[in-house]
Scaffold this active site. Structure first.
Site, PDB file in Angstrom:
ATOM      1  CB  VAL A  33       9.011  72.625  34.010  1.00  0.00           C
ATOM      2  CG1 VAL A  33       9.433  71.471  34.906  1.00  0.00           C
ATOM      3  CG2 VAL A  33       7.955  73.477  34.686  1.00  0.00           C
ATOM      4  N   PRO A  34      12.468  72.516  33.463  1.00  0.00           N
ATOM      5  CG  PRO A  34      14.304  72.464  34.899  1.00  0.00           C
ATOM      6  CD  PRO A  34      12.932  73.050  34.746  1.00  0.00           C
ATOM      7  CB  THR A  35      14.472  67.330  31.089  1.00  0.00           C
ATOM      8  OG1 THR A  35      15.829  67.795  30.962  1.00  0.00           O
ATOM      9  CG2 THR A  35      13.693  67.698  29.854  1.00  0.00           C
ATOM     10  CB  SER A  36      17.212  66.614  35.071  1.00  0.00           C
ATOM     11  OG  SER A  36      18.354  67.309  34.603  1.00  0.00           O
ATOM     12  CG  HIS A  52       1.678  58.501  45.158  1.00  0.00           C
ATOM     13  ND1 HIS A  52       1.496  59.848  45.365  1.00  0.00           N
ATOM     14  CD2 HIS A  52       2.910  58.210  45.617  1.00  0.00           C
ATOM     15  CE1 HIS A  52       2.590  60.357  45.902  1.00  0.00           C
ATOM     16  NE2 HIS A  52       3.457  59.383  46.072  1.00  0.00           N
ATOM     17  N   GLY A  79       2.402  76.806  31.753  1.00  0.00           N
ATOM     18  CA  GLY A  79       3.186  77.874  31.148  1.00  0.00           C
ATOM     19  C   GLY A  79       4.484  78.193  31.857  1.00  0.00           C
ATOM     20  CB  ALA A  80       6.042  77.152  34.996  1.00  0.00           C
TER      21      ALA A  80
END
Lengths: 808, 447
Positions: free
Chosen positions: A499-502, A473, A496-497
């Site tokens: 998205v959890p933290t894990s 990267h 806007g989705a």
């Protein structure tokens, strides 16, 4: 198609509309998919013929026939899905050759968002085309001033290939085709409406309960799993219409529930597609070497709309060709390197979703409200389970495959789910690498996705691996860091989705999103159905010790199940390493024991001595004649072998039997020969056409010499010599012949080796082992004669007239 | 940062072959020597174009005298030597030497061969050099072709060389969709500003390289720079990546190609043992040690799941304790699982320090792998290593679903009781990564 069969199918029209309503001259676009179910016959007929050349019962395929319709219009493709209106009007057969209708009807919305509005649809229906366009000429209410065109893949025919006949008269063959957006033309040039362009991928349902697939490269298990799923879902027709197995044709037996069905096998994609014109999914189980070519061939078939490629390792450049072709022809590629996908309660690709137990556990036998798409096929199964635990289950799940360039992308499917009314929320499991998630981010940002999306991109651990961060990267311009799981999760969250933290919190995020939809009343509870029991496979039940089954064959001499074949327990490697000969192999396979080397060598000598006896003996003669008649090797060989019997070659067994019997009973040579004479039986093993007492058979001498040197005892042979001495006294040609020598010496071998019981020896003599020796030996010669004749290109043999006595 | 990394985009798999993350690893970097060899050989085969590039490869086993016999230009020309190790920034790192004779080259190589160098955060020995004629030049062009999902993009610049990045605004890029042929018209924008006398030569060259790119299943080609020698294109530096899944149709064209491990990928003995195991089987067996002193170790079935287990330990804030990344899939045989598990367990139990450790034997819900069968290999290994497991205070957490999982899990539970190590077992009723949390609780409780 015979006109009379017309009445035996229904047709269902899926109308996919993009309607532009003109309000204050600002065009407003409405995407709408409706399904019109048109039954011409049966108890639920909703269309009747009212007039025509032959009166009210005129055939619809006849010019001039007028049909009046009042069809139910539903939200989903199934006739049992929510009814939202009626399609009322008529169609007239308006083609002189009977091949076209003119269709005029109103879609009157009675339920749902457009309740009270209507659409006017009119146009030519050339029903030989798989897809037709009609004009939407106007509308009322919400659709005032509507103009557009819709494309209608209107009806599909009952395929003759269906082997299992449904008990019902009417098999719903609702279009396997999904409704599609069309490249509509601006019908009102001055209205200021935009032209809308063709979408690059099907925008709605890919599958239904009636979807049928063609399965490329026969694999029993995945097909059986598809059929088991069908049965579980209560499908009436199997989801596999045909199998393509290059080079093979016929039928393949498989189970559909408890009964067996025969699925047609075709040798080419062309043949399969023309035999099953309604099968529009192509499931490709070809190897990575041939997957691309067969997939392209399938995409080029007009009847195929979806191609799923299972193989992993399809070259990138080949996949790119498939992607390009699919895009420009409005087809869908799922994979490569995928397990496939599933529409709950409707259709399943190959091995998707694992065992039946798992399918039941994950409630995949009936539709839920969640659209799921992932890269990983392995994880999709896990997520089906997770989703079933916290929501009403999957509506459709797709694994796009792990390749760099998947045939269809995460966002392709999310956008498609967005257009499927039954899907109320989407779950996306992405992976680090690639940019695909960003097209989803864009779609979310642009408001193209109106339903909640719960997403997680795996691979956050990549940064723990020091090496690739450096390699990976570095580029600011090309967005290396953008491809990290962290960046993608962040972007999806920003768009806007949910998205959890894990990953560990993914389940809760799905749960909360679902419950919110329930609270908002957007999801109505699924009515639970109990799936039928699928009989367990015998193999599986046997393995788990639940049942036992008798075997039908017993074998004691060889076993091919292990790492290497074993002959009587001796592995092939031992046979080779120890330098065993053919005699040893015979001793293992025929006598089921390792005989001492002198015995096996004797067997080999017998084989060598009996291998051939010139072209004139019956066996060789027959073989030669047959070979010259142009027959193949096996035919020539067996035609020679078939002469072996009591008169030709079969004397070894008999010689052994009689010598043994006489010796064991203590008969003197004189008593034996005379008793035979009384019975009118010639003594087997004695006598030769040419050889004489003073001109012994060399072969007999060789055998005797070997036995004298190596055998511990030669009592039977000595007895045979006594017999010979006596018979020679009667006639000079009554010598011990090679059959007699082998027969008697074999008795000595069996008795002298000490490795056989008396019963075993009797049995060996009784069931024809020694004849076997001759058959085996002479096969060598007969094969030689066959090759000889073929090499010499000998013409057909015809026996000369002169050599035949024609008489009465 | 130089252009090599700049263009190194697209997908993780290609960026990180160093790591056993189960993303399809179709794209493989090849050495500069091989890139040039393929270019020279196939431009001639396809178009009759002669590229006068000469290269010699030097490794530990190279005998310079023999090499000079085979490549006589080594004796007659001034030379350039540089490492051919798939990394860039060679000039800026003092690893390129210009205008030397063969004996100087020999000395240069001798001083550096096998010596470790540090490139960014990576360390590794230099094992391979490329030697070429020294070509004084003035023009430096830039050309790259990158395979993308819907086609290929071609970038060209007349201001190539080490400063390409500063001159990135002068790079012109066009996109050739898969379904379209690459025509002169499409090519035109790339060369629009070139002087007339070189325009046609470069157009012909770009179009030929593009066809070669397709013909040989390249996924990436970069020449930075290339120049003109006697009016003919001549690549001074070149990088390439091939799609190794296309090997079955290209093995003849590619010739004796070798895909080197990425620079800096040095495998420990246990890693390389499993790497060898992996190469011999049709199944997939992966093992990378991240932190030998870590206290959370994983042994996970399935490509997707194994990444998620590693993710979860990290996402819950315990990346520093994660000992390894390990994945097994594709129905390995019991014996293979046994050998694999032994190695993992040896690493898990190394140097007991009186503190608890956790081993996560995880997995999703298998499609068709017989869970009981794969578990029996792991169970045998656990039994063998009973003493070591106890000495290292290892707590085992198991989670798995799929065919025959009930009996697999039952065997695991029985094992826990039999050998008396703490062992907790979960099936598909539990979340997949719940045991990561438990593993963390286990090691933090003891802290």
């Amino acid at each position: 198609m015979a006109p009379s069969s017309f009445s035996s199918f229904l047709f269902t029209g899926a109308l996919f509309l993009v309607a532009y309503s003109l309000s204050k001259l600002q065009p407003k676009k409405t995407n709408l998919t409706i399904y019109v179910h048109d039954y011409l016959s049966g108890p639920d007929a909703s269309a009747i013929s009212v007039a025509g050349k032959t009166g009210a019962n005129s055939d619809v395929l006849q010019f001039g026939t007028l049909i009046v319709v009042d069809d139910v219009v539903t939200e989903g493709p199934g006739v049992d899905s929510k009814a939202i209106g009626r399609a009322q009007g008529m169609y007239i057969n308006s083609a002189l050759d009977g091949k076209g209708l003119h269709l005029v009807f109103s879609v009157v919305f009675t339920e749902g968002e457009f309740k009270g509005s209507s659409l006017e649809i009119q146009g030519a229906d050339l029903f030989s085309l798989k897809e037709r366009e009609f004009s939407v000429v106007s509308g009322t209410g919400y659709f005032s001033f509507t103009v557009c065109v819709y494309k209608c893949p209107l009806r599909s025919e009952i395929s003759a290939s269906l082997v299992r006949v449904s008990p019902t008269d009417f098999i719903e063959r609702a279009l396997p085709t999904a409704p599609r957006l069309i490249n509509g033309k601006n019908r009102v040039p001055d209205s200021g409406l935009h032209c809308f362009t063709a979408n690059k991928m099907a925008t709605g349902q890919l599958f239904s309960r009636n979807t049928q697939a063609l399965f490329y490269n026969y694999k029993q298990l995945p097909i059986q799993r598809m059929l088991d799923f069908d049965f579980l879902c209560g499908r009436e027709i199997p989801s596999v219409a045909g199998i393509i197995n290059p080079g093979a044709e016929g039928f393949q037996k498989l189970f559909f529930g408890q009964e067996e069905i025969a699925i047609p096998v075709h040798s080419s994609i062309d043949a399969a597609c023309s035999a099953h014109p309604t099968a529009d999914v192509f499931i490709n189980f070809a190897s990575f070497r041939s997957a691309a070519a067969s997939s392209m061939a399938a995409l080029k078939q007009p009847t195929i709309r979806v191609v799923a490629i299972i193989a992993e390792g399809v070259p990138e450049s080949d996949t790119k060709q498939l992607i390009a072709y699919a895009r420009s022809n409005n087809k869908v590629v799922i994979g490569p390197a995928t397990v496939g996908g599933i529409q709950a309660g409707a259709f399943k690709i190959g091995d998707t979703a694992g065992t039946i137990d798992n399918i039941i556990q994950c409630k995949l036998f009936r539709p839920g409200s969640v659209g799921f798409v992932s890269k990983s096929g392995g994880m999709s199964n896990e997520l089906y389970n997770t989703i079933a635990r916290v929501t009403d289950g999957i509506y459709e799940g797709i694994a796009i495959g792990g390749d760099v360039f998947p045939g269809s992308t995460l966002s392709d499917h999310v956008l498609r789910f967005n257009n499927i009314p039954q899907v109320k929320m989407m779950v996306v499991l992405g992976e680090l690498g690639g940019q695909d998630e960003y097209s989803l981010v864009e779609a979310l940002k642009q408001g193209k996705v109106q339903k909640p999306v719960v997403a997680w991109v795996s691979g956050t651990c990549a940064r723990l691996f020091k090496s690739e961060v450096q390699f990976g990267h570095a580029g600011a311009k090309s967005g290396g860091e953008l491809e990290s799981a962290q960046a993608k999760n962040q972007a999806l969250r920003g768009a806007g989705a949910v998205v959890p933290t894990s990953f560990e919190a993914f389940e809760d995020a799905i749960k909360e999103t679902f419950e919110k939809l329930v609270d908002e009343g957007k999801i109505s509870p699924v009515s639970e159905v109990k799936p039928p029991q699928i009989p367990e496979d015998l193999n599986f039940a046997l393995k788990s010790g639940k049942v036992r089954a008798p075997t039908h064959i017993i074998s004691t001499i060889s076993d091919d199940r292990g790492e290497e074949p074993c002959y009587s327990g001796v592995p092939m490697s031992t046979i080779v390493e120890r330098g065993y000969g053919v005699g040893d192999v015979i001793s293992l396979l025929w006598f089921k024991r390792s005989l001492p080397r002198y015995c096996t060598q004797f067997i080999e000598i017998c084989i060598m001595l009996c291998a051939d006896h010139g072209p004139c003996v019956s066996g060789a003669h027959n073989t030669i004649v047959t070979a010259r008649a142009g027959k193949d090797l096996v035919s020539s060989l067996v035609s020679g072998l078939l002469t072996i019997g009591p008169r030709f070659g079969g004397a070894i067994d008999d010689a052994a039997r009689y010598f043994k019997d006489a010796y064991d009973r203590g008969l003197s040579a004189y008593e034996f020969v005379e008793s035979m004479k009384k019975k009118g039986i010639r003594v087997p093993g004695i006598g030769h056409r040419i050889k004489r007492g003073d001109n012994r058979d060399k072969r007999v001498e060789l055998l005797q010499k070997y036995a004298h040197t190596h055998f511990p005892s030669v009592k039977y042979m000595e007895y045979a010599v006594q017999v010979e001495t006596y018979t020679l006294s009667k006639a000079n040609n009554l010598v011990l012949n090679v059959d007699g020598a082998i027969g008697s010496l074999f008795l000595d071998l069996l008795a002298g080796s000490g490795m056989f019981s008396k019963q075993e020896i009797d049995e060996i003599v009784e069931i024809g082992y020694l004849n076997g020796l001759f058959v085996l030996a002479r096969s060598i010669g007969l094969i030689g004669h066959t090759f000889d004749q073929k090499r010499l290109k000998q013409p057909l043999y015809r026996h000369p007239w002169e050599d035949v006595l024609y008489t009465k | 940062m130089d252009i090599e990394e700049n263009l190194d985009k697209v997908c993780f798999s290609r960026l990180s072959p160093a790591v056993s993350i189960p993303v399809t690893m179709a794209r493989k970097k090849i050495r500069e020597y091989d890139s040039k060899r393929l270019l020279k050989e196939h431009l001639k085969r396809l178009f009759g174009i002669e590229v006068d590039v000469k290269s010699a490869q030097v490794t530990e086993s190279t005998d310079f005298k023999e090499l000079a016999c085979k490549e006589p230009w080594l004796l007659s020309e001034r030379l350039v030597v540089k490492p051919d190790m798939l990394f860039g920034k060679r000039g800026k790192s003092g690893l390129v030497s210009l205008n030397m004779d063969l004996s100087q080259v020999t000395n240069f190589v001798k001083e550096r061969l096998g010596k470790e160098v540090e490139m960014g955060s990576l360390r590794g020995p230099i094992t391979t050099f490329i030697v070429e004629p020294f070509v004084p030049h003035t023009e430096e062009f830039y050309l790259s072709i990158v395979s993308e999902r819907l086609g290929n993009s071609i970038s060209f610049s007349e201001c190539g060389g080490v400063d390409i990045e500063e001159n990135w605004d002068k790079v012109k890029t066009i996109f050739v969709p898969t379904e379209l042929p690459f025509t002169s018209a499409l090519c035109a924008p790339l060369i629009a500003t070139l002087p007339l006398e070189v325009k046609d030569i470069l157009k012909e060259f770009i179009m030929a390289v593009f066809d070669l790119f397709l013909d040989l299943d390249f996924t990436f080609i970069e020449m930075n720079p290339f120049t003109l020698v006697n009016g003919k294109p001549y690549p001074l530096d070149m990088r390439g990546e091939l799609d190794d899944t296309a090997a079955f149709k290209n093995f003849r064209k590619w010739g004796n190609i070798y895909f080197p491990l990425p620079f800096g990928r040095v495998m420990s003995s246990s890693e390389s043992f499993i790497h060898q195991l992996d190469e011999k089987t049709s199944a997939s067996l992966k093992f990378t040690v991240l932190n030998p002193k870590g206290r959370i170790w994983t042994m996970v079935a399935g490509g997707g799941a194994s990444v998620i287990y590693a993710d979860t330990v990290g996402d819950l804030g315990f990346a520093s304790e994660l000992g390894n990344y390990a994945e097994y899939s594709g129905a390995p045989k019991e014996e293979e699982v046994l050998k694999y598990a032994r190695v993992v367990l040896d690493c898990v139990t190394e140097n007991p320090d009186g503190q608890k450790r956790a081993l996560v034997i995880g997995g999703g819900i298998a499609n068709f792998t017989d869970v009981a069968a794969t578990f029996s290999g792991i169970i045998r290994a656990l039994k063998e290593k009973e003493e070591k497991l106890k000495a290292a205070q290892v707590h085992v957490y198991v989670r798995r679903g799929g065919p025959n999982y009930q009996s697999g899990l039952a065997k695991m539970r029985a094992l826990g009781e039999e050998i008396g190590i703490p062992l907790e077992v979960y099936g598909p009723e539990a979340t997949m990564t719940g045991i990561c949390k438990q593993a963390i609780d286990c090691i933090t409780a003891s802290a």
